[in-house]
Structures are given as structure tokens and as C-alpha cells.
Design a protein around this motif. Structure first.
Motif, PDB file in Angstrom:
ATOM      1  N   ASN A   1       4.728  -1.095   3.366  1.00 42.79           N
ATOM      2  CA  ASN A   1       6.172  -0.880   3.310  1.00 42.79           C
ATOM      3  C   ASN A   1       6.884  -1.418   4.547  1.00 42.79           C
ATOM      4  N   GLU A   2       6.263  -1.272   5.709  1.00 43.79           N
ATOM      5  CA  GLU A   2       6.853  -1.807   6.938  1.00 43.79           C
ATOM      6  C   GLU A   2       6.848  -3.335   6.922  1.00 43.79           C
TER       7      GLU A   2
ATOM      8  N   ARG B   1       9.586  -4.527   4.597  1.00 47.15           N
ATOM      9  CA  ARG B   1      10.902  -4.385   5.220  1.00 47.15           C
ATOM     10  C   ARG B   1      11.171  -5.539   6.183  1.00 47.15           C
TER      11      ARG B   1
ATOM     12  N   ARG C   1      11.617  -8.959   4.354  1.00 46.63           N
ATOM     13  CA  ARG C   1      12.927  -9.075   3.713  1.00 46.63           C
ATOM     14  C   ARG C   1      14.040  -9.323   4.733  1.00 46.63           C
TER      15      ARG C   1
END
Length: 92
Positions: free
Chosen positions: A63-64, A67, A70
Motif C-alpha cells: 500500500n505504501e 501510494r 501514484r
């Protein structure tokens, strides 16, 4: 080493209505095709991880990394249909 398309990428491709196959370009992970079989893009540099790959080992890290990816690619991935767009939507 050959890249194995992750279940995350398969799910994303299905949502987008495209077909993905292992890339014929030795430097890329995936070739993206429309329903008519026309090639739209070759995405994902071999040697770099993606969201689906990270998810296999560490969800928090995945997830990091997503992030940060993106944020890093925001300016060039917003153009729908671009190679960066397909990479963001399928790999990340």
C-alpha cells in the motif's frame, strides 16, 4: 526470469475490459490488448516490483509503494489510454 501475471493485474484488466498477456518484449511484463485483439501498450519494466508482487509478501509495504508510485506518476498517468495510464490501472 519470466514475470508471472498476478491475480491483482488480472482483476484490474477485467474491470477495464482489456486482455492482458505476458509481454513479447523481453524488457516489459505485460502486453495490453483491446477486445478486438489490437495491442494498446506494453507495460511494467522487468526487474521492478508492482502492487500485486508486493501484496504477495507484505500488504502494508504494498500500500505504501502504491501510494508513492501514484504520486510519482500522477502527471503522466492521467491521460486515459496512455502507456502510463495502463500501467497505473493494471499494475498499481
Amino acid at each position: 526470469m519470466s514475470y508471472k501475471i498476478t491475480s491483482h493485474s488480472k482483476k484490474q484488466a477485467k474491470k477495464l475490459g482489456v486482455i492482458i498477456k505476458p509481454s513479447k518484449n523481453k524488457n516489459k511484463k505485460i502486453d495490453v490488448f483491446n477486445k478486438d485483439g489490437d495491442k494498446l501498450a506494453a507495460i511494467g519494466a522487468v526487474g521492478f516490483s508492482d502492487y500485486g508482487t508486493y501484496m504477495q509478501t507484505d500488504k502494508k509495504l504494498a500500500n505504501e509503494r502504491r501510494r508513492l508510485y501514484r504520486i510519482r506518476h500522477k502527471s503522466n498517468a492521467d491521460k486515459k489510454g496512455s502507456t502510463a495510464y495502463w500501467a497505473r490501472e493494471i499494475l498499481w
